[in-house]
Scaffold this active site. Structure first.
Site, PDB file in Angstrom:
ATOM      1  N   SER A   1       0.857  -1.195   0.000  1.00  0.00           N
ATOM      2  CA  SER A   1       0.000   0.000   0.000  1.00  0.00           C
ATOM      3  C   SER A   1       0.885   1.233   0.000  1.00  0.00           C
ATOM      4  O   SER A   1       2.084   1.138   0.263  1.00  0.00           O
ATOM      5  CB  SER A   1      -0.867   0.031   1.261  1.00  0.00           C
ATOM      6  N   ASP A   2       0.319   2.390  -0.294  1.00  0.00           N
ATOM      7  CA  ASP A   2       1.071   3.615  -0.019  1.00  0.00           C
ATOM      8  C   ASP A   2       0.970   3.881   1.486  1.00  0.00           C
ATOM      9  O   ASP A   2       0.233   3.220   2.222  1.00  0.00           O
ATOM     10  CB  ASP A   2       0.559   4.804  -0.844  1.00  0.00           C
ATOM     11  N   TRP A   3       1.707   4.852   1.922  1.00  0.00           N
ATOM     12  CA  TRP A   3       1.837   5.164   3.349  1.00  0.00           C
ATOM     13  C   TRP A   3       0.454   5.452   3.966  1.00  0.00           C
ATOM     14  O   TRP A   3      -0.140   6.494   3.678  1.00  0.00           O
ATOM     15  CB  TRP A   3       2.742   6.376   3.490  1.00  0.00           C
ATOM     16  N   GLY A   4      -0.008   4.505   4.760  1.00  0.00           N
ATOM     17  CA  GLY A   4      -1.285   4.725   5.442  1.00  0.00           C
ATOM     18  C   GLY A   4      -2.504   4.660   4.537  1.00  0.00           C
ATOM     19  O   GLY A   4      -3.620   4.956   4.980  1.00  0.00           O
TER      20      GLY A   4
END
Ligand code: NOJ
Length: 748
Positions: free
Chosen positions: A281-284
């Protein structure tokens, strides 16, 4: 002996067969991963699906315990060969199964040796040079323990307001695909197990660059034809180049966040493309499903991301906190978990991490190797685009008696490194001022910054700058944007040159001295006025560590500029989105049909403006077309010929043109091939890039450039299927998307 023979037989059996999770294990690494998976507890599996940033840990002991207990399979932003070796030792020797960590970090356009921003690199139209730049970046980064980087960023965008335009390769799917493949190959090297090879990550999957209004993280709506014909193209090229990982993005796409999007992650990436690496995933971005209004809480978010096929969660801990309970509630399945872990472990095996988990601590001596810096200089030089050169203002002669060097970017070592650059150091930057002083000698250079930084609105130094200009033979004005004005979360609504730089430039123009404007920026700015009042303009982006010497090479004629625009330059934000491969509309404007706002009489009748597709103030053309870029020499195109007037749907046609260097210098020309499909089952772009060649032609010499167009290259997705349609096609070979020799052919 018997034992190892048994393992070998089992391994051979597993190659090419299906494992119990339903994933086809096709490689030796896959079968090793499968065997490891069979020994893992659920907690250990959850650990592999979790990537934690170093900032997550309160203290080193907490980090060590997490690794020892197999609670995280990957660390983000943990660097330094010795540190990485120490933590890896805990993973390998003290965790139950000895699964090594994979250490990730953003190395977007160089590690310590910084290259131009990716948009600048794309302007070189030189995939080989770009591949080498990423090889260097990987070599430097690997010496710090980094084994995985979140690059290439290959989001197509039509919007220069979007700050992350700096990190991508521009607007065109063909050029961006060539760059994507080059970047992946550079990062991953010839052999994945080479100590200098990193796993690359194609990001941000997908559509992130179509953010509404150019505001970062905003919603995207993309039709399936645009998604498939434009946005997905560079991602497919990255996949075909062997990229090991993909990153799901922040944006929602047609109402479904891309970090929970089964259509893009499962249907396209896994089912259609057969991607067999893993998705992070991307950050968060998993927990952000809650703010998107797509998940009620973190548990729901984790379920949706896992169900869509996001194998590893970056930075947030919704997987770690919820997977067990989600399994108990049957919201996710054991097979999904096993598949995600298998994907991750297979990549770790493919990178050779199990066999060779440690970093050579001597390797970091190669940081800033002179050969790396030289290549950074070459790429910076090739990325600069000459936009104007009236009366052959450039190149300047080194014998010139004095130059005024003015402007906030002339000596801005951090700014020239550009955005998203964690490991480059300003103290290693060679600025234009330094390079010009070295070349000409201090005495010949009259330097006044004029403005302290790009947004500075103080005119206090204007008089000093004008005085410096008056006593010099030429003015070189380094304008642009500070690095912080582009990049993630750094979008602008206006895309002008900030502060009072333009006012200062206008004052300098009044001196009547030859005025050379060099623009160092993270995006294509609306520079109509500055272009108008300057005698010469070089667009240099943020050129990296060696931007200064590279620009001095061009300004003083050691080499001729050869960069070409990887994006259309608009007249102002009101023209956004503008991309050269737009459709024709039912009412295309022409020079004759455009009425300028100032020429409309007060008594004008309703119908007199012609009802064509233009802006009253801007017309219908951009400031500068995609693919545009001048040289100190001149190139003449002639003799376009096609090998046939028609081809069938499995055939191909060869297109040839002659390009002569008719000027006074050797030079490199980027010869571009465009086509138009005149009539389609859906409306088709007015032009599409289908090939380019970067060729060095010596003064007075001629080159014959040849392209092959396969009928398959003309295929597009029409909403139902991808196909090449029969009919009439135009073809152009030329120096930019707006000019070229024209021919025609038919697909039968
Ligand atoms: C968020 C960015 O969108 C992404 O590009 C980057 O790789 C991660 N943060 C990690 O720094």
């Amino acid at each position: 002996m018997k034992h190892s023979l048994a393992i070998l037989l089992v391994s051979l059996f597993l190659i090419g067969t299906s494992c119990k999770t339903g994933v086809t294990v096709q490689s030796e690494e896959g079968s090793r991963a499968e065997k490891m998976l069979a020994q893992m507890t659920l907690d250990e599996k959850i650990g592999q699906m979790s990537q934690l940033d170093i900032g997550y840990f309160r203290d080193p002991e907490q980090l060590k315990n997490a690794v020892r207990e197999g609670r995280c399979g990957s660390l983000l932003n943990f660097i330094g060969a010795e540190q990485v070796n120490a933590i890896q030792k805990i993973a390998v020797e003290e965790s139950r199964l000895g699964i090594p960590l994979i250490i990730g970090r953003d190395v977007i356009h160089g590690y310590r040796t910084v290259f131009p921003i990716p948009l600048g690199m794309a302007a070189s139209w030189n995939p080989e040079a770009v591949k080498k730049a990423y090889r260097i970046a990987a070599t430097e980064a690997s010496s710090q323990g980094i084994k995985w980087t979140f690059a290439p960023m290959i989001d197509i965008t039509w919007d220069p307001r979007w700050g992350r335009i700096a990190e991508g390769c521009g607007e065109d799917p063909y050029l961006a695909s060539a760059m994507a493949a080059a970047m992946v190959k550079g990062i991953q090297g010839d052999s994945l197990t080479d100590p200098t090879s990193l796993a690359a990550c194609a990001k941000h999957y997908v559509g992130y660059g179509f953010t509404e209004g150019g505001r970062d993280y905003n919603t995207t709506y993309i039709t399936e034809p645009v998604l498939r014909n434009v946005v997905l193209k560079p991602f497919k090229a990255a996949k075909d180049a062997g990229v090991l990982t993909f990153m799901s993005a922040f944006n929602d796409l047609n109402g479904v966040p891309t970090s929970a999007n089964e259509f893009t992650l499962k249907q396209i990436l896994r089912n259609e493309w057969k991607f067999d690496g893993f998705v992070v995933s991307d950050w968060g971005s998993v927990v952000e499903l809650i703010s998107h209004g797509y998940a009620v809480d973190e548990r729901d978010a984790a379920a949706k991301a896992i169900n869509a096929g996001v194998d590893m969660e970056m930075a947030s801990t919704s997987y770690f906190d919820n997977i067990k309970i989600l399994l108990e509630e049957n919201k996710i399945t054991q097979a999904q978990i096993d598949e995600a872990v298998l994907n991750i472990l297979t990549v770790k095996y493919r990178l050779g991490l199990f066999d060779n988990p440690y970093i050579n601590t001597e390797a970091e001596k190669i940081l800033l190797d002179p050969a790396f810096l030289e290549h950074s200089r070459t790429v910076a030089r090739e990325s600069a685009v000459l936009l104007k050169n009236d009366s052959k203002t450039l190149p300047l002669k080194t014998e010139i008696s004095s130059v005024a060097v003015i402007g906030p970017l002339a000596d801005a070592p951090r700014d020239q490194l550009g955005t998203w650059c964690f490991d480059g150091r300003p103290e290693n930057s060679v600025t234009p001022l330094k390079a010009i002083r070295e070349l000409l000698g201090e005495k010949k250079v009259n330097y006044v910054s004029g403005l302290r930084y790009s947004r500075d609105k103080s005119t206090a130094q204007f008089n000093a700058a004008i005085a410096a200009a008056k006593k010099s033979d030429a003015i070189i004005f380094f304008a642009g944007e500070e690095w912080i004005l582009s990049g993630e979360g750094q979008s602008r609504a206006e895309i002008d040159i900030p502060g009072v730089q333009s006012e200062l430039l206008a004052e300098l123009a009044k001196t009547g001295k030859p005025l050379i404007t060099v623009i160092m920026a993270g995006r294509p700015l609306a520079i109509g006025e500055e272009l108008g009042i300057s005698d010469a303009v070089l667009y240099a982006w943020h050129g990296g560590t060696m931007a200064g010497p590279a620009l001095a090479d061009l300004i003083f004629g050691k080499e001729s500029p050869s960069g070409k625009l990887p994006v259309t330059f608009v007249k102002g934000p009101g023209q956004i989105p503008y991309y050269y491969y737009h459709n024709n509309t039912g009412r295309p404007a022409t020079t004759q049909s455009w009425t300028h706002i100032d020429s409309i009489s007060v008594e004008n009748p309703q119908s007199s403006l012609g009802y064509k597709s233009f802006w009253l103030d801007y017309g219908y053309t951009p400031l500068l077309p995609f693919g545009f870029g001048l040289s100190y020499t001149t190139f003449e195109y002639s003799d376009l010929s096609l090998s046939a007037v028609s081809m069938n749907k499995t055939g191909s046609i060869t297109v040839k043109a002659t390009v002569a260097n008719t000027g006074e210098m050797d030079g490199v020309e980027v010869v571009q091939l465009y086509v138009r499909d005149r009539v389609g089952s859906i409306t088709r772009p007015v032009k599409e890039l289908k090939g380019f060649r970067r060729i060095n032609i010596l003064r007075g010499e001629t080159a014959v450039v040849e392209f092959t167009i396969d009928a398959a290259d003309l295929a597009f997705f029409n909403g139902k299927e991808t196909l090449t349609e029969a009919g009439q096609f135009d073809v152009w070979v030329g120096t930019n998307s707006d000019e070229g020799l024209h021919g025609e052919f038919i697909v039968e």
